[in-house]
Design an enzyme around this catalytic site. Structure first.
Site, PDB file in Angstrom:
ATOM      1  NE  ARG A   1      -3.445   2.511   2.554  1.00  0.00           N
ATOM      2  CZ  ARG A   1      -3.935   3.134   3.607  1.00  0.00           C
ATOM      3  NH1 ARG A   1      -3.625   2.717   4.826  1.00  0.00           N
ATOM      4  NH2 ARG A   1      -4.720   4.193   3.467  1.00  0.00           N
ATOM      5  CG  HIS A   2      -1.011   4.919  -0.730  1.00  0.00           C
ATOM      6  ND1 HIS A   2      -1.193   5.629   0.436  1.00  0.00           N
ATOM      7  CD2 HIS A   2      -2.255   4.536  -1.139  1.00  0.00           C
ATOM      8  CE1 HIS A   2      -2.473   5.686   0.730  1.00  0.00           C
ATOM      9  NE2 HIS A   2      -3.139   5.026  -0.199  1.00  0.00           N
ATOM     10  N   GLY A   3       2.328   4.985   0.986  1.00  0.00           N
ATOM     11  CA  GLY A   3       2.696   5.502   2.297  1.00  0.00           C
ATOM     12  C   GLY A   3       1.730   6.564   2.802  1.00  0.00           C
TER      13      GLY A   3
END
Length: 463
Positions: free
Chosen positions: A83-85
């Site tokens: 998942r993106h940060g």
């Protein structure tokens, strides 16, 4: 299984970077962490799941790799779904934050001289600094999330995420088209010391949910699909949080909607994940309030992205098949003339990418589904998005070459997870994993599942 020395040509620079990061971070004291930081659902910091990273952000524990000690094994491939940060709020939440700020500054009654300092700050000094152009974009902390994750994975798997494999283009990178995901995959490559970005945007793979008509019409646009969430949102538990917050702030209760209560809760999470700040908004909630709001968030994710409706998991069939096709190629016996398999595949998407895949795999499924009416019996549930899909959440499939044949291990957020039905081993034989998911490998046809029965598809209570 791994040698203690680093190859002279491969990882000296990443290793030096790890050392510098460790030295510089060790001199910075951890911020004052809100008491409710572990309950923010999908807006939880990665460090709340792995608190040791606050002390040493590049520390790894090689003991999480668990091929059988009785066999000689070496990792030959990893696929990581990430998942993106950490990110800014989306426009929808920014507008709620602005409404909340206006309400508190305009209508809150002032307390006496003994009023708490944090409450005075909220009423008179705190100003919303969020602007709509931020709209879910990655923040600096989010870039760091991915850079550090890349460094830790390279430290765990030096033979796979090596400089040589990067330079030869043998590691594949795919991402959702969303700006926060593209920025995240670039940051991951920076963590591997690759500064000329090379990745493929693939929304069919990483945003499969948008392309599944059965999901879009059966869940996304189906008002009855989220019935349990709506009932809890206006139920006794949420009503109690709302009443207490209105009394504390001195605002009219009828003006403080459930959405604004949630906006205040998320403000605490955003200030922490973006600025490492203990926001005054955090003091509005005690732990019992936070657990109610976390449950509301979990209900939403359960019914919208996970086990609540069968189509949620089935919509991830393209990603599921992609992962196993990649593993098949890496584990297939090869002739000496065959090209070596791809050592690593890095896939960056969203919480909405990971949750359906985890559901299709059968992970974190409780015996009793969460509903609006069983909050008090759900405190021990395994489906907690705060633990499963924080910012920078990652599901890593590790394929080993072992004496008895290929074996597969799962890591979620850098901790071992066992396959349902194969709980006796951390790294079962790959053929046994394939047998467990045979019904999905041979079936799970995206077109049939997503273009099939849509009309009248309501909540699937019988899970």
């Amino acid at each position: 299984m791994f040698s203690g020395s680093l190859p002279a040509n491969g990882l000296l620079l990443p290793a030096f970077t790890l050392l510098l990061t460790r030295v510089s971070s060790s001199s910075v004291s951890a911020p004052d962490i809100p008491h409710i930081a572990a309950f923010f659902g999908t807006k939880t910091r990665y460090e709340e799941v792995n608190p040791h990273l606050l002390r040493d952000p590049v520390s790894v524990n090689a003991s999480v790799l668990k091929p059988p000690p009785t066999e000689r094994c070496s990792p030959v491939h990893l696929t990581a779904v990430i998942r993106h940060g950490s990110r800014y709020p989306t426009v929808k939440n920014i507008r709620r934050i602005q409404r909340l700020s206006e309400l508190v500054r305009g209508e809150a009654s002032r307390g006496g001289g003994a009023e708490e300092g944090w409450l005075r700050d909220l009423r008179s000094r705190w100003e919303s600094w969020y602007t709509e152009d931020m709209d879910g974009q990655l923040v600096m902390k989010g870039r760091e999330d991915l850079r550090l994750l890349a460094q830790r994975l390279a430290s765990l798997f030096p033979s796979l995420l090596s400089e040589e494999n990067l330079r030869s283009g043998r590691i594949s990178f795919r991402t959702s088209s969303k700006h926060r995901c593209v920025s995240s995959i670039e940051s991951f490559q920076e963590g591997l010391q690759q500064h000329e970005y090379s990745h493929q945007v693939d929304d069919q793979l990483m945003r499969f949910f948008e392309h599944c008509r059965g999901y879009v019409e059966g869940v996304e646009k189906n008002r009855t699909a989220m019935l349990e969430v709506d009932k809890f949102k206006h139920g006794d538990e949420m009503d109690g949080v709302r009443t207490r917050m209105a009394e504390t702030l001195g605002v009219p209760r009828d003006r403080l909607t459930p959405d604004l209560v949630e906006a205040a809760f998320f403000l605490c999470s955003y200030e922490l994940s973006i600025k490492s700040v203990h926001s005054p908004w955090c003091f509005l909630f005690d732990e019992s309030d936070a657990k109610v709001l976390e449950y509301k968030s979990d209900l939403k994710q359960y019914w919208k992205r996970s086990y609540g409706h069968s189509i949620n998991g089935l919509s991830s069939c393209p990603l599921f098949h992609h992962v196993f096709r990649t593993l098949d190629k890496a584990g297939r016996p090869r002739r000496s003339t065959d090209a070596p398999p791809e050592p690593a595949s890095i896939l960056v998407g969203h919480a909405e990418t990971l949750l359906p895949l985890l559901s299709l795999l059968g992970l974190y499924k409780d015996q009793t589904p969460p509903t609006a009416s069983n909050y008090h019996s759900q405190h021990g549930r395994s489906f907690r998005t705060s633990r499963i899909v924080p910012y920078a959440a990652n599901l890593v499939f590790v394929l080993y070459d072992c004496q008895r044949g290929p074996r597969l291990q799962l890591l979620l957020n850098e901790s071992p997870v066992r396959f349902p039905g194969l709980e006796g081993e951390d790294a079962p034989l790959y053929r046994d994993v394939r047998a467990t998911y045979r019904h999905l490998l041979d079936g799970c046809d995206f077109d049939r599942e997503c273009e099939g029965r849509v009309v009248g598809r309501g909540p699937n209570i019988e899970l």
